[in-house]
Scaffold this motif. Structure first.
Motif, PDB file in Angstrom:
ATOM      1  N   VAL A   2      37.871  64.409  32.064  1.00  0.00           N
ATOM      2  CA  VAL A   2      38.186  63.562  30.908  1.00  0.00           C
ATOM      3  C   VAL A   2      37.202  63.861  29.793  1.00  0.00           C
ATOM      4  N   GLN A   3      37.745  64.149  28.606  1.00  0.00           N
ATOM      5  CA  GLN A   3      36.893  64.442  27.451  1.00  0.00           C
ATOM      6  C   GLN A   3      36.037  63.219  27.135  1.00  0.00           C
ATOM      7  N   GLY A   4      34.729  63.435  27.008  1.00  0.00           N
ATOM      8  CA  GLY A   4      33.800  62.359  26.713  1.00  0.00           C
ATOM      9  C   GLY A   4      33.017  61.889  27.921  1.00  0.00           C
ATOM     10  N   VAL A   5      33.524  62.169  29.130  1.00  0.00           N
ATOM     11  CA  VAL A   5      32.788  61.804  30.341  1.00  0.00           C
ATOM     12  C   VAL A   5      31.674  62.822  30.525  1.00  0.00           C
ATOM     13  N   SER A   6      30.428  62.344  30.486  1.00  0.00           N
ATOM     14  CA  SER A   6      29.297  63.256  30.598  1.00  0.00           C
ATOM     15  C   SER A   6      28.644  63.236  31.985  1.00  0.00           C
ATOM     16  N   ASN A   7      28.875  62.174  32.755  1.00  0.00           N
ATOM     17  CA  ASN A   7      28.260  62.070  34.070  1.00  0.00           C
ATOM     18  C   ASN A   7      29.006  61.009  34.864  1.00  0.00           C
ATOM     19  N   SER A   8      29.018  61.155  36.174  1.00  0.00           N
ATOM     20  CA  SER A   8      29.606  60.113  37.024  1.00  0.00           C
ATOM     21  C   SER A   8      28.930  60.138  38.386  1.00  0.00           C
ATOM     22  N   GLN A   9      28.975  59.004  39.032  1.00  0.00           N
ATOM     23  CA  GLN A   9      28.460  58.871  40.393  1.00  0.00           C
ATOM     24  C   GLN A   9      29.418  57.971  41.139  1.00  0.00           C
ATOM     25  N   THR A  10      29.958  58.466  42.236  1.00  0.00           N
ATOM     26  CA  THR A  10      30.989  57.728  42.949  1.00  0.00           C
ATOM     27  C   THR A  10      30.551  57.461  44.378  1.00  0.00           C
ATOM     28  N   SER A  11      30.790  56.234  44.830  1.00  0.00           N
ATOM     29  CA  SER A  11      30.451  55.842  46.197  1.00  0.00           C
ATOM     30  C   SER A  11      31.694  55.348  46.905  1.00  0.00           C
ATOM     31  N   LEU A  12      31.896  55.850  48.139  1.00  0.00           N
ATOM     32  CA  LEU A  12      32.986  55.360  48.973  1.00  0.00           C
ATOM     33  C   LEU A  12      32.624  53.999  49.553  1.00  0.00           C
TER      34      LEU A  12
ATOM     35  N   ASP B  39      28.295  53.372  31.536  1.00  0.00           N
ATOM     36  CA  ASP B  39      29.138  52.765  30.509  1.00  0.00           C
ATOM     37  C   ASP B  39      30.385  52.109  31.092  1.00  0.00           C
ATOM     38  N   LEU B  40      30.915  52.727  32.139  1.00  0.00           N
ATOM     39  CA  LEU B  40      32.146  52.240  32.757  1.00  0.00           C
ATOM     40  C   LEU B  40      32.004  52.240  34.270  1.00  0.00           C
ATOM     41  N   ILE B  41      32.729  51.345  34.909  1.00  0.00           N
ATOM     42  CA  ILE B  41      32.852  51.349  36.361  1.00  0.00           C
ATOM     43  C   ILE B  41      34.340  51.363  36.673  1.00  0.00           C
ATOM     44  N   ALA B  42      34.760  52.309  37.490  1.00  0.00           N
ATOM     45  CA  ALA B  42      36.170  52.417  37.862  1.00  0.00           C
ATOM     46  C   ALA B  42      36.324  52.151  39.352  1.00  0.00           C
ATOM     47  N   GLU B  43      37.348  51.376  39.685  1.00  0.00           N
ATOM     48  CA  GLU B  43      37.680  51.121  41.084  1.00  0.00           C
ATOM     49  C   GLU B  43      38.793  52.081  41.482  1.00  0.00           C
ATOM     50  N   LEU B  44      38.558  52.832  42.554  1.00  0.00           N
ATOM     51  CA  LEU B  44      39.500  53.862  42.986  1.00  0.00           C
ATOM     52  C   LEU B  44      40.142  53.487  44.315  1.00  0.00           C
TER      53      LEU B  44
ATOM     54  N   LEU C 272      41.165  64.540  50.413  1.00  0.00           N
ATOM     55  CA  LEU C 272      41.661  65.537  49.461  1.00  0.00           C
ATOM     56  C   LEU C 272      42.098  64.865  48.160  1.00  0.00           C
ATOM     57  N   ASP C 273      42.771  63.749  48.285  1.00  0.00           N
ATOM     58  CA  ASP C 273      43.183  62.982  47.110  1.00  0.00           C
ATOM     59  C   ASP C 273      41.957  62.480  46.354  1.00  0.00           C
ATOM     60  N   PHE C 274      40.973  62.006  47.088  1.00  0.00           N
ATOM     61  CA  PHE C 274      39.725  61.522  46.503  1.00  0.00           C
ATOM     62  C   PHE C 274      39.036  62.641  45.713  1.00  0.00           C
ATOM     63  N   ASP C 275      38.961  63.835  46.285  1.00  0.00           N
ATOM     64  CA  ASP C 275      38.352  64.984  45.616  1.00  0.00           C
ATOM     65  C   ASP C 275      39.108  65.324  44.332  1.00  0.00           C
ATOM     66  N   ARG C 276      40.432  65.285  44.388  1.00  0.00           N
ATOM     67  CA  ARG C 276      41.259  65.567  43.204  1.00  0.00           C
ATOM     68  C   ARG C 276      41.005  64.545  42.104  1.00  0.00           C
TER      69      ARG C 276
ATOM     70  N   THR D 140      34.001  53.240  44.275  1.00  0.00           N
ATOM     71  CA  THR D 140      33.579  52.780  42.957  1.00  0.00           C
ATOM     72  C   THR D 140      32.918  53.948  42.254  1.00  0.00           C
ATOM     73  N   SER D 141      33.387  54.212  41.040  1.00  0.00           N
ATOM     74  CA  SER D 141      32.850  55.327  40.269  1.00  0.00           C
ATOM     75  C   SER D 141      32.138  54.783  39.033  1.00  0.00           C
ATOM     76  N   CYS D 142      30.859  55.104  38.907  1.00  0.00           N
ATOM     77  CA  CYS D 142      30.076  54.750  37.728  1.00  0.00           C
ATOM     78  C   CYS D 142      30.159  55.934  36.774  1.00  0.00           C
ATOM     79  N   ILE D 143      30.511  55.659  35.522  1.00  0.00           N
ATOM     80  CA  ILE D 143      30.828  56.733  34.581  1.00  0.00           C
ATOM     81  C   ILE D 143      30.008  56.575  33.313  1.00  0.00           C
ATOM     82  N   GLU D 144      29.386  57.674  32.891  1.00  0.00           N
ATOM     83  CA  GLU D 144      28.658  57.726  31.625  1.00  0.00           C
ATOM     84  C   GLU D 144      29.548  58.441  30.606  1.00  0.00           C
ATOM     85  N   VAL D 145      29.639  57.858  29.409  1.00  0.00           N
ATOM     86  CA  VAL D 145      30.505  58.393  28.371  1.00  0.00           C
ATOM     87  C   VAL D 145      29.658  58.757  27.155  1.00  0.00           C
TER      88      VAL D 145
END
Length: 143
Positions: free
Chosen positions: A126-136, A103-108, A114-118, A69-74
């Motif tokens: 992504v233009q506009g993404v200013s911060n993110s925090q991702t948890s496995l 602002d957003l939560i993405a399910e990955l 390696l795929d996860f890192d990519r 799960t990736s928490c994303i600030e835009v």
């Protein structure tokens, strides 16, 4: 948002359980005619309450995949653009708008680290993404 009838709620519940259920079986379960089910489904599709039908796989089919799960600030006023760009990343299975610090939560869903890192790099680019925090996701508990 459109208010749903009791019949529409019941139909959606049955379709969530098995979207491949035949119109005849749905009509029998709902105690209505096949024509009523067909018209109701068409109405729900036309007003975009039902956006599509999908296949769910058994959890063992997803074994070996990394889920996160990736928490994303835009940045201000770039949310729509960011969502459009994020939707183009195939490993992102769902995007949710939210309140609070993010602002957003993405399910990955990734095939390996390696795929996860990519994917994380693509999200940060992504233009506009200013911060993110991702948890496995390490372990899931059934509720």
């Amino acid at each position: 948002m459109i208010e749903l009838t009791v019949l529409e709620h019941k139909l959606i519940t049955l379709l969530r359980e098995n979207s491949r259920t035949s119109v005849s079986a749905l009509a029998e379960e709902l105690h209505v005619s096949r024509a009523t089910v067909t018209k109701t489904m068409a109405r729900l599709e036309n007003n975009e309450t039902i956006l599509g039908y999908t296949v769910r796989t058994h959890k063992s089919q997803a074994a070996g995949l990394l889920h996160a799960t990736s928490c994303i600030e835009v940045e201000n006023r770039t949310t729509r653009y960011a969502i459009a760009q994020l939707k183009g990343i195939p490993e992102i299975r769902a995007i949710h708008t939210t309140n609070g610090a993010w602002d957003l939560i993405a399910e990955l869903e990734c095939k390996d680290l390696l795929d996860f890192d990519r994917v994380l790099r693509k999200i940060r680019e992504v233009q506009g993404v200013s911060n993110s925090q991702t948890s496995l996701h390490l372990n899931s508990v059934e509720c």
